[in-house]
Design an enzyme around this catalytic site. Structure first.
Site, PDB file in Angstrom:
ATOM      1  N   GLU A  70       0.857  -1.198   0.000  1.00  0.00           N
ATOM      2  CA  GLU A  70       0.000   0.000   0.000  1.00  0.00           C
ATOM      3  C   GLU A  70       0.881   1.232   0.000  1.00  0.00           C
ATOM      4  OE1 GLU A  70      -3.094   0.369   2.952  1.00  0.00           O
ATOM      5  OE2 GLU A  70      -3.759   2.240   2.017  1.00  0.00           O
ATOM      6  N   CYS A 103      -6.948   1.300   2.386  1.00  0.00           N
ATOM      7  CA  CYS A 103      -7.747   2.531   2.385  1.00  0.00           C
ATOM      8  C   CYS A 103      -7.411   3.419   1.191  1.00  0.00           C
ATOM      9  CB  CYS A 103      -7.524   3.297   3.683  1.00  0.00           C
ATOM     10  SG  CYS A 103      -8.268   2.452   5.083  1.00  0.00           S
ATOM     11  N   ASN A 141     -12.400  -2.808  -0.295  1.00  0.00           N
ATOM     12  CA  ASN A 141     -11.423  -2.958   0.774  1.00  0.00           C
ATOM     13  C   ASN A 141     -12.098  -2.717   2.108  1.00  0.00           C
ATOM     14  OD1 ASN A 141      -8.686  -2.915   2.083  1.00  0.00           O
ATOM     15  ND2 ASN A 141      -9.390  -0.841   2.579  1.00  0.00           N
ATOM     16  N   GLU A 142     -12.277  -3.744   2.872  1.00  0.00           N
ATOM     17  CA  GLU A 142     -12.859  -3.694   4.222  1.00  0.00           C
ATOM     18  C   GLU A 142     -13.956  -2.629   4.349  1.00  0.00           C
ATOM     19  OE1 GLU A 142      -9.268  -3.138   6.789  1.00  0.00           O
ATOM     20  OE2 GLU A 142      -9.910  -1.069   6.996  1.00  0.00           O
TER      21      GLU A 142
HETATM   22  O1  AHR Z   1      -2.708  -1.520   6.354  1.00  0.00           O
HETATM   23  C1  AHR Z   1      -3.097  -0.270   6.797  1.00  0.00           C
HETATM   24  C2  AHR Z   1      -4.592  -0.032   6.666  1.00  0.00           C
HETATM   25  O2  AHR Z   1      -5.265  -0.910   7.486  1.00  0.00           O
HETATM   26  C3  AHR Z   1      -5.182  -0.302   5.319  1.00  0.00           C
HETATM   27  O3  AHR Z   1      -5.090   0.783   4.477  1.00  0.00           O
HETATM   28  C4  AHR Z   1      -6.610  -0.590   5.618  1.00  0.00           C
HETATM   29  O4  AHR Z   1      -7.193  -1.445   4.669  1.00  0.00           O
HETATM   30  C5  AHR Z   1      -6.561  -1.153   7.014  1.00  0.00           C
HETATM   31  O5  AHR Z   1      -7.482  -0.565   7.843  1.00  0.00           O
END
Ligand code: AHR
Length: 655
Positions: free
Chosen positions: A43, A247, A377-378
C-alpha cells in the site's frame, strides 16, 4: 536364471525406492492446499511509493503538491529559488499552458540578470538525495523556452556546502515543451545531496517534470524501482502481490477513489492525487509498473479496486460505525464498471484490443496473466455498498468467469460488517473473501483453530491484511504459530499477506510494518524473516500426522504450531515448528512416512530473546541461522523456547 550385476541391482533398488515413497505418501492422505498461500500487500502509505519503492529522487517533481495533500504544502514544497551568484529575476507557478492538462502546474523562471552562477531551482529530495561515487543518475526535465534565444542550462548534484558531486550542461531551445535527458556521473558519496538546475543567461523558461533516477534501478527499468528495497521485497519470494493498497484504494471521498486509468501512460500525462495518508501520489508508480514489478519478482498480480464506494472513514478519523462512506453516483456507475472490465483487458487482452494495446505501447505486449481481482477494501457493508458491489461483481463474473473475484468482509475478524460481508458473499457465490485483522499477539495464539470449521463448500478466504501489534520476536513467533495453522487450513485459506509491507523511517503513518527503510538502507524486521521462511518454503500438499509433539503440547498448548508440507514442483518436504512459549518443545517427525529421504537436510532457525527486535540501530538483532543436520527415520527434535525452525528436506536428491 540370468545373473544380475551389482550396478543393475542398485539401479533396480533406486527405481523401487521412490515407488515405495509414493505408496507411503498416499497412505498419509495428503491434503491439497493453495499454491498461492503466502504473498505480500503493498500500500502506498508511510511513503511506500513516492519516497520509497519508486526510485524517483526528486520530491514534488511536477509542482503538484498542494495544501490538499498536507496543509503546509504548496507547489514549491521541497524546492528553493536559487540566486546564489547575485543573479535575479522572477519565479512563478503557472497553469495556463502545461505539458499536459492532467499535470497542470509548472514553474516559469524569468532571468533578468544571470549573475556569476545563473538563476534556477534547487530540490532537496525526500530527506535529501542520496548519491554514490562511481554511479550514474539519469536527469530529465521538460522545458519550454519562452524567450527568443536558446538558454544554456547547468544541472548538478551538490552537497550541503555547495560542493559539486557531479554535473552536466545542455542548451534548451525553441518554443513549446521538450524533454531533455542528461546522464550525471557522481564523484563523491553523499546521503544528503541537492539537485540544482540553473539557467545561465537572461531569458524566460517554463519548467516541469524535473526528475532524477539512479540508472541502476531494479531490473534496470527507466521508470523503475529502488534496487535495494525491491530486492528485499523480492527475497520474500511472495506468491502474489496485492496493490495499490487498502484505504488508499477506496479513498477519502468519491473524488479520491484510486482510478487505475489515471496511473498509466507517459508519466507527464498521469494525474497526481492526494494520498489518503496525508501526502501525495505522483502516480509514477502506476498500474503498469505494479504489474511489471509483480512479473519481475514472480508474484501473481492481485489488483484491488474500490467497490464504487469511498472509505467509511472519509472526512474523519477511524471510529466504529463510521458513516463517511460515499458512493459513486448511480448514473456514473456504468462507466466505473467499464473501468473495472477495462483493467482486465489492460492486463490480459490482445495487443489489438483498446486496452491491451496500451499495455503493449508501454513496452509489454505479452499479457500480465491476471488471475485474481479484488473488489472493495474492508468496506462498511451498507445498501450503498451492496448495490455497487453487485453491479461490479455481476459484470466481471459474466464477462470474465476466468477471473477469481475477491470480495470484502469488513475491517475486523468478526462483527457486523464481517457477518454482513459473508452473507453477501454466500448469496452471490463470491469465490474468495478478504478478511482483515490487526490484533494483539495473544489473539493469534488463541485463534489457531479459526479456520478448522470453515465450510469448505463456501467462499475461500484471502487474509488480505493481518499483523500482531509489534515487531518483537514474540510477535513474529505468534504469527508463525498462526501461519502453520493457515497451512493446515490451506484448502480453505487461499492466500494471506502481512500488512503493511514497507515504511520510511520518519514518515510512518502506520506501525508495525514488515520492512523499514531510510534513503540509503533497508531494515527487515523479525516478522519479515518469518514471512520469508513461509513463502520460500511453502507447499502444495499438507501432510498430516508426520510431526508428533511430546506430552500434551500438541493438543493443549497453542503457543506451539507445527506443519509438514510437500512442494510438488521440487518434491521437497518442509517441516515447520513454531514455538512462542517459554519452554523448549520436543517431538518426533516420522520421516519414514514420507518415503525415501536423504541423510541430511538444512535446518533454519529464528530464535532469541522474546523482546528482541531488529531496529535501525541494531538491524541484525535476530536473523535466521541455517545449519545442516542428519536425519533419521524417526527424527527426534527439541526446539528452544521462543523459536521458529524450518527443515527443508530435498527429497528430489534421493532419486
Ligand atoms: O494496512 C493499513 C490499513 O489498514 C489499510 O489501508 C486498511 O485497509 C486497514 O485498515
Amino acid at each position: 536364471m540370468r545373473k544380475l550385476s551389482y550396478a543393475t541391482l542398485l539401479l533396480m533398488l533406486l527405481t523401487w525406492l521412490p515407488t515405495v515413497a509414493q505408496q507411503k505418501v498416499s497412505s498419509l492422505k495428503p491434503k491439497q492446499i493453495s499454491p498461492d498461500l503466502f504473498g505480500i500487500f503493498f500500500e502506498d502509505l508511510s511513503y511506500a511509493a513516492d519516497g520509497g519503492l519508486y526510485a524517483e529522487l526528486i520530491q514534488n517533481r511536477s509542482f503538484e503538491y498542494s495544501p490538499a495533500d498536507n496543509r503546509d504544502w504548496h507547489s514549491l514544497t521541497a524546492w528553493k529559488y536559487q540566486t546564489d551568484g547575485f543573479g535575479y529575476g522572477t519565479i512563478s507557478v503557472e497553469t495556463t499552458a502545461p505539458v499536459h492538462s492532467n499535470n497542470p502546474h509548472y514553474v516559469v523562471l524569468n532571468v533578468e540578470e544571470e549573475g556569476q552562477k545563473g538563476v534556477g531551482l534547487e530540490n532537496s529530495g525526500f530527506d535529501g538525495i542520496p548519491v554514490k561515487a562511481g554511479k550514474g543518475y539519469r536527469f530529465s526535465v521538460f522545458l519550454n523556452v519562452m524567450s527568443a534565444n536558446p538558454l544554456p542550462i547547468a544541472v548538478a548534484l551538490v552537497d550541503d556546502k555547495g560542493k559539486e558531486l557531479g554535473s552536466s550542461t545542455f542548451t534548451a531551445t525553441g518554443h513549446g515543451w521538450k524533454k531533455y535527458t542528461e546522464q550525471i556521473n557522481i564523484n563523491f558519496d553523499d546521503d544528503d545531496a541537492r539537485l540544482v538546475m540553473l539557467v545561465k543567461s537572461k531569458g524566460k523558461v517554463g519548467i516541469d517534470m524535473v526528475s532524477l533516477f539512479p540508472t541502476e534501478t531494479f531490473k534496470h527499468h527507466e521508470n523503475g524501482m529502488r534496487a535495494d528495497l525491491a530486492q528485499v521485497i523480492a527475497d520474500l519470494k511472495p506468491k502474489f502481490m496485492r496493490f495499490p493498497g487498502g484505504c488508499l484504494t477506496h479513498g477519502d471521498g468519491v473524488a479520491n477513489i484510486y482510478r487505475w486509468k489515471n496511473t498509466i501512460g507517459p508519466v507527464e500525462q498521469r494525474t497526481d492525487q492526494r494520498n489518503i495518508w496525508n501526502y501525495h501520489q505522483s502516480m509514477g508508480l502506476g498500474f503498469f509498473e505494479y504489474f511489471q514489478f509483480c512479473e519481475d519478482i514472480h508474484a501473481k498480480p492481485v489488483p484491488v479496486l474500490a467497490a464504487g464506494v469511498s472509505c467509511q472513514n472519509s472526512g474523519g478519523t477511524w471510529r466504529i460505525g463510521s458513516t463517511g462512506q460515499k458512493g459513486i453516483p448511480m448514473d456514473e456507475m456504468k462507466a466505473y464498471v467499464q473501468d473495472v472490465l477495462d483493467l482486465i483487458e489492460y492486463a490480459n487482452g490482445s495487443v489489438n484490443s483498446t486496452w491491451g494495446s496500451k499495455r503493449a505501447a508501454a513496452g509489454h505486449p505479452a499479457p500480465f496473466n491476471l488471475e485474481y481481482l479484488g473488489i472493495g477494501n474492508e468496506d462498511k457493508i451498507t445498501g450503498l455498498f451492496e448495490d455497487r458491489f453487485r453491479m461490479i461483481y455481476d459484470a466481471v463474473h459474466k464477462a470474465h468467469p476466468e477471473i477469481k473475484i475477491i470480495g470484502t468482509v469488513g475491517p475486523s475478524p468478526n462483527g457486523e460488517d464481517f457477518d454482513k460481508g459473508w452473507k453477501l458473499a454466500n448469496q452471490l457465490n463470491v469465490g474468495i473473501v478478504d478478511e482483515h485483522y490487526y490484533e494483539k499477539p495473544q489473539w493469534f495464539l488463541k485463534n489457531t483453530a479459526r479456520y478448522n470449521n470453515y465450510d469448505r463448500q463456501r467462499s475461500k478466504v484471502y487474509i488480505g491484511e493481518y499483523a500482531s501489534w509489534g515487531n518483537k520476536l514474540f510477535n513474529a513467533l505468534c504469527e508463525a504459530v498462526y501461519m502453520t495453522n493457515l497451512e493446515r487450513n490451506g484448502d480453505v485459506v487461499r492466500m494471506a499477506s502481512y500488512a503493511p509491507l514497507i515504511a520510511r523511517i520518519g514518515h510512518t503513518s502506520w506501525n508495525p510494518d514488515l520492512i523499514y527503510f531510510n534513503g540509503t538502507r533497508v531494515f527487515p524486521t523479525v516478522n519479515y524473516y518469518v514471512q520469508q521462511q513461509f513463502a520460500a518454503n511453502s507447499g502444495s500438499e499438507y501432510l498430516p500426522d508426520v510431526i508428533t509433539l511430546k506430552g500434551d503440547q500438541a493438543t493443549k498448548d497453542t503457543t506451539v504450531g507445527v506443519s509438514c508440507v510437500r512442494d510438488k514442483a521440487t518434491g521437497d518436504i518442509i517441516l515447520k515448528i513454531a514455538n512462542a512459549g517459554n519452554n523448549a518443545v520436543s517431538g518426533v517427525a516420522q520421516l519414514g512416512k514420507i518415503g525415501a529421504f536423504p541423510g541430511s537436510a538444512m535446518l533454519t532457525t529464528i530464535s532469541g530473546d522474546m523482546q528482541a527486535e531488529n531496529t535501525a540501530n541494531n538491524p541484525d538483532a535476530v536473523l535466521p541461522k541455517s545449519t545442516a543436520i542428519s536425519l533419521q527415520k524417526n527424527w527426534s527434535f527439541t526446539v528452544p523456547a521462543y523459536s521458529f525452525s524450518v527443515l527443508r528436506i530435498k527429497v528430489s536428491r534421493v532419486k
